[in-house]
Design a protein around this motif. Structure first.
Motif, PDB file in Angstrom:
ATOM      1  N   THR A 104      59.779  58.592  28.266  1.00 30.93           N
ATOM      2  CA  THR A 104      60.563  57.842  27.282  1.00 30.93           C
ATOM      3  C   THR A 104      61.435  56.778  27.934  1.00 30.93           C
ATOM      4  O   THR A 104      61.786  55.784  27.292  1.00 30.93           O
ATOM      5  CB  THR A 104      61.450  58.793  26.453  1.00 30.93           C
ATOM      6  N   LEU A 105      61.807  56.955  29.205  1.00 31.32           N
ATOM      7  CA  LEU A 105      62.600  55.945  29.901  1.00 31.32           C
ATOM      8  C   LEU A 105      61.733  54.875  30.564  1.00 31.32           C
ATOM      9  O   LEU A 105      62.263  53.953  31.183  1.00 31.32           O
ATOM     10  CB  LEU A 105      63.497  56.603  30.958  1.00 31.32           C
ATOM     11  N   GLY A 106      60.408  55.004  30.454  1.00 30.99           N
ATOM     12  CA  GLY A 106      59.525  53.982  30.996  1.00 30.99           C
ATOM     13  C   GLY A 106      59.218  54.115  32.474  1.00 30.99           C
ATOM     14  O   GLY A 106      58.457  53.316  33.028  1.00 30.99           O
TER      15      GLY A 106
ATOM     16  N   THR B 165      61.705  49.830  37.551  1.00 36.59           N
ATOM     17  CA  THR B 165      61.699  50.058  36.104  1.00 36.59           C
ATOM     18  C   THR B 165      62.990  50.727  35.652  1.00 36.59           C
ATOM     19  O   THR B 165      63.587  50.341  34.640  1.00 36.59           O
ATOM     20  CB  THR B 165      60.499  50.940  35.713  1.00 36.59           C
ATOM     21  N   LEU B 166      63.432  51.732  36.411  1.00 33.20           N
ATOM     22  CA  LEU B 166      64.676  52.428  36.068  1.00 33.20           C
ATOM     23  C   LEU B 166      65.859  51.461  36.088  1.00 33.20           C
ATOM     24  O   LEU B 166      66.711  51.488  35.188  1.00 33.20           O
ATOM     25  CB  LEU B 166      64.906  53.573  37.061  1.00 33.20           C
ATOM     26  N   LEU B 167      65.908  50.580  37.083  1.00 32.30           N
ATOM     27  CA  LEU B 167      66.978  49.584  37.155  1.00 32.30           C
ATOM     28  C   LEU B 167      66.930  48.629  35.972  1.00 32.30           C
ATOM     29  O   LEU B 167      67.974  48.248  35.420  1.00 32.30           O
ATOM     30  CB  LEU B 167      66.875  48.812  38.475  1.00 32.30           C
ATOM     31  N   ALA B 168      65.710  48.237  35.575  1.00 29.72           N
ATOM     32  CA  ALA B 168      65.563  47.331  34.425  1.00 29.72           C
ATOM     33  C   ALA B 168      66.051  47.995  33.137  1.00 29.72           C
ATOM     34  O   ALA B 168      66.719  47.360  32.307  1.00 29.72           O
ATOM     35  CB  ALA B 168      64.101  46.899  34.286  1.00 29.72           C
ATOM     36  N   VAL B 169      65.735  49.264  32.970  1.00 28.15           N
ATOM     37  CA  VAL B 169      66.186  49.998  31.777  1.00 28.15           C
ATOM     38  C   VAL B 169      67.712  50.080  31.755  1.00 28.15           C
ATOM     39  O   VAL B 169      68.351  49.860  30.711  1.00 28.15           O
ATOM     40  CB  VAL B 169      65.560  51.404  31.742  1.00 28.15           C
ATOM     41  N   PHE B 170      68.320  50.379  32.910  1.00 27.11           N
ATOM     42  CA  PHE B 170      69.774  50.462  32.976  1.00 27.11           C
ATOM     43  C   PHE B 170      70.415  49.108  32.680  1.00 27.11           C
ATOM     44  O   PHE B 170      71.450  49.034  32.015  1.00 27.11           O
ATOM     45  CB  PHE B 170      70.216  50.967  34.352  1.00 27.11           C
ATOM     46  N   TRP B 171      69.823  48.047  33.194  1.00 28.52           N
ATOM     47  CA  TRP B 171      70.368  46.700  32.963  1.00 28.52           C
ATOM     48  C   TRP B 171      70.322  46.343  31.479  1.00 28.52           C
ATOM     49  O   TRP B 171      71.287  45.792  30.934  1.00 28.52           O
ATOM     50  CB  TRP B 171      69.570  45.690  33.776  1.00 28.52           C
ATOM     51  N   LEU B 172      69.223  46.686  30.817  1.00 29.64           N
ATOM     52  CA  LEU B 172      69.112  46.403  29.389  1.00 29.64           C
ATOM     53  C   LEU B 172      70.098  47.234  28.565  1.00 29.64           C
ATOM     54  O   LEU B 172      70.642  46.763  27.561  1.00 29.64           O
ATOM     55  CB  LEU B 172      67.690  46.698  28.900  1.00 29.64           C
ATOM     56  N   ALA B 173      70.307  48.466  28.983  1.00 25.51           N
ATOM     57  CA  ALA B 173      71.120  49.390  28.179  1.00 25.51           C
ATOM     58  C   ALA B 173      72.617  49.218  28.401  1.00 25.51           C
ATOM     59  O   ALA B 173      73.416  49.655  27.567  1.00 25.51           O
ATOM     60  CB  ALA B 173      70.726  50.829  28.496  1.00 25.51           C
TER      61      ALA B 173
ATOM     62  N   SER C 236      66.052  51.160  25.158  1.00 24.68           N
ATOM     63  CA  SER C 236      65.686  50.269  26.263  1.00 24.68           C
ATOM     64  C   SER C 236      64.467  50.802  26.999  1.00 24.68           C
ATOM     65  O   SER C 236      63.579  50.033  27.388  1.00 24.68           O
ATOM     66  CB  SER C 236      66.868  50.125  27.231  1.00 24.68           C
ATOM     67  N   GLY C 237      64.423  52.122  27.184  1.00 20.80           N
ATOM     68  CA  GLY C 237      63.256  52.728  27.823  1.00 20.80           C
ATOM     69  C   GLY C 237      61.992  52.510  27.025  1.00 20.80           C
ATOM     70  O   GLY C 237      60.928  52.217  27.583  1.00 20.80           O
ATOM     71  N   VAL C 238      62.081  52.647  25.708  1.00 20.19           N
ATOM     72  CA  VAL C 238      60.911  52.428  24.845  1.00 20.19           C
ATOM     73  C   VAL C 238      60.442  50.983  24.939  1.00 20.19           C
ATOM     74  O   VAL C 238      59.240  50.701  25.018  1.00 20.19           O
ATOM     75  CB  VAL C 238      61.246  52.807  23.384  1.00 20.19           C
ATOM     76  N   VAL C 239      61.402  50.025  24.953  1.00 19.01           N
ATOM     77  CA  VAL C 239      61.052  48.601  25.052  1.00 19.01           C
ATOM     78  C   VAL C 239      60.356  48.310  26.373  1.00 19.01           C
ATOM     79  O   VAL C 239      59.304  47.651  26.424  1.00 19.01           O
ATOM     80  CB  VAL C 239      62.318  47.733  24.899  1.00 19.01           C
ATOM     81  N   VAL C 240      60.942  48.795  27.476  1.00 24.24           N
ATOM     82  CA  VAL C 240      60.359  48.549  28.802  1.00 24.24           C
ATOM     83  C   VAL C 240      58.989  49.207  28.919  1.00 24.24           C
ATOM     84  O   VAL C 240      58.047  48.638  29.467  1.00 24.24           O
ATOM     85  CB  VAL C 240      61.319  49.063  29.901  1.00 24.24           C
ATOM     86  N   GLN C 241      58.857  50.418  28.376  1.00 21.44           N
ATOM     87  CA  GLN C 241      57.577  51.111  28.424  1.00 21.44           C
ATOM     88  C   GLN C 241      56.504  50.317  27.674  1.00 21.44           C
ATOM     89  O   GLN C 241      55.369  50.182  28.147  1.00 21.44           O
ATOM     90  CB  GLN C 241      57.714  52.503  27.804  1.00 21.44           C
ATOM     91  N   ALA C 242      56.847  49.779  26.497  1.00 18.04           N
ATOM     92  CA  ALA C 242      55.883  48.991  25.723  1.00 18.04           C
ATOM     93  C   ALA C 242      55.456  47.741  26.491  1.00 18.04           C
ATOM     94  O   ALA C 242      54.270  47.383  26.529  1.00 18.04           O
ATOM     95  CB  ALA C 242      56.491  48.606  24.378  1.00 18.04           C
ATOM     96  N   PHE C 243      56.429  47.080  27.141  1.00 22.67           N
ATOM     97  CA  PHE C 243      56.110  45.876  27.911  1.00 22.67           C
ATOM     98  C   PHE C 243      55.202  46.199  29.089  1.00 22.67           C
ATOM     99  O   PHE C 243      54.211  45.501  29.345  1.00 22.67           O
ATOM    100  CB  PHE C 243      57.402  45.221  28.400  1.00 22.67           C
ATOM    101  N   LEU C 244      55.519  47.274  29.811  1.00 22.19           N
ATOM    102  CA  LEU C 244      54.723  47.632  30.982  1.00 22.19           C
ATOM    103  C   LEU C 244      53.325  48.091  30.581  1.00 22.19           C
ATOM    104  O   LEU C 244      52.349  47.810  31.289  1.00 22.19           O
ATOM    105  CB  LEU C 244      55.435  48.725  31.781  1.00 22.19           C
ATOM    106  N   SER C 245      53.225  48.799  29.469  1.00 18.23           N
ATOM    107  CA  SER C 245      51.902  49.202  28.984  1.00 18.23           C
ATOM    108  C   SER C 245      51.048  47.981  28.665  1.00 18.23           C
ATOM    109  O   SER C 245      49.847  47.952  28.958  1.00 18.23           O
ATOM    110  CB  SER C 245      52.042  50.088  27.742  1.00 18.23           C
ATOM    111  N   ALA C 246      51.677  46.955  28.080  1.00 17.79           N
ATOM    112  CA  ALA C 246      50.953  45.708  27.797  1.00 17.79           C
ATOM    113  C   ALA C 246      50.520  45.040  29.095  1.00 17.79           C
ATOM    114  O   ALA C 246      49.415  44.490  29.191  1.00 17.79           O
ATOM    115  CB  ALA C 246      51.829  44.769  26.978  1.00 17.79           C
TER     116      ALA C 246
END
Length: 340
Positions: free
Chosen positions: A99-101, A138-146, A160-170
């Protein structure tokens, strides 16, 4: 606490042993548990009379099934431990590597190496090392967004984790579209599987578990104090920032190691620590070791279902864990919303 640990831990280990024996017996070439047990004992103490089974039967149990069973237990332990670490630091039962990406971030590194044929550019640990690096980023990006005004909101962190996960999956899907001869290999990381794995992958994963488990056990007492808040924990002698950094890095390392051999397997780190917490309470000195055992049991049975449910066709392991974990995640969200 020690009595609880011995009681629950002993019961969990017995359940794990029974699960291993049953999983080894289940398959297209069915073996009675007594024969499986005899073959395993023969491997530990060879010699004596000629065994009443063929060399092919022994090879199926030892080389094919046992390696996969052990790998399933190790992957489950890694993901469940990572989930316990994330949930302890963030004080949120909805946090886990998926869930955190972080799991998707780790798979980016693996997919990149596969796409360009660099899987062994620094040896057998190439994929785990690169997966760890991309997982940390990825963890740093999630923290920065949140982060908002210097604070990390729990709900914002999950979103933020869901958003980053969706982007990385794409992004991984984009790499799949660029690939030609390695499409199937990259899709393996997207859906998760333990097929065609062997003892080499087991030996690659063991050092990561040997590092991650003691680290999380060492910081279990500090994670207990995090429940009352970071500032009170600091007043009680916990080095908060150092603890958060080490636990998050250890959890990311465990996630990267699991992803590097099995691909993305979602919701293990969400379901297992939460169920353990419901059973034994909020003490991380119990949650951490029992999550390792429970994660092994969970992934072992999920993998057994994946390879036998539609036999001889095999379902991807990540699909099975998603079928179980996604409704559980929805239940936790609903329960959390109701408590606010």
């Amino acid at each position: 606490m020690r009595r609880k640990l011995y009681g629950y831990g002993g019961g969990a280990l017995l359940l794990l042993g029974a699960s291993v024996l049953l999983a080894l017996s289940i398959g297209s070439a069915g073996f009675p548990p007594a024969k499986v047990w005899s073959i395993l004992l023969h491997q530990l103490a060879p010699g004596g009379a000629e065994p009443p089974w063929t060399a092919l039967e022994e090879a199926i149990i030892v080389q094919v099934r046992l390696s996969r069973v052990v790998l399933a237990v190790l992957v489950g332990a890694c993901l469940a431990l990572a989930g316990a670490g994330f949930q302890g630091v963030l004080r949120n039962p909805l946090a886990d590597p998926y869930t955190l990406g972080v799991a998707s971030g780790s798979s980016i590194g693996a997919a990149f190496l596969i796409l360009f044929g660099l899987q062994t550019f620094i040896g057998m640990y190439s994929i785990p090392i690169v997966a760890f690096g991309t997982g940390v980023l990825t963890l740093l990006a999630v923290f920065w967004l949140a982060r908002t005004q210097g604070r990390l909101g729990v709900e914002t962190l999950i979103l933020s984790g869901v958003v980053v996960q969706a982007f990385l999956s794409a992004f991984v899907s984009y790499m799949v579209s660029l690939s030609q001869g390695v499409v199937n290999e990259i899709l393996f990381w997207l859906m998760g599987s333990l097929s065609k794995r062997n003892w080499g992958h087991v030996s690659m994963l063991v050092p990561f578990v040997a590092i991650g488990l003691p680290v999380l056990l060492y910081y279990a007492r500090a994670l207990n104090l995090f429940v009352i808040g970071e500032r009170p924990a600091a007043h009680l002698g916990v080095r908060v920032e150092r603890t958060k950094l080490i636990v998050l890095l250890a959890s990311t390392l465990l996630t990267a190691a699991a992803v590097s051999v099995s691909g993305v397997i979602g919701f293990v780190g969400l379901v297992v620590p939460h169920v353990i917490r419901l059973m034994v309470g909020p003490d991380y000195r119990l949650i951490v070791p029992l999550s390792a055992i429970g994660g092994g049991i969970y992934v072992l049975w999920a993998d057994t279902l994946a390879r036998t449910l539609l036999s001889p066709k095999e379902i991807q392991l990540g699909i099975v864990t998603a079928f179980i974990g996604a409704p559980f995640f929805g239940y936790l969200l609903k329960r959390r919303k109701a408590s606010i």
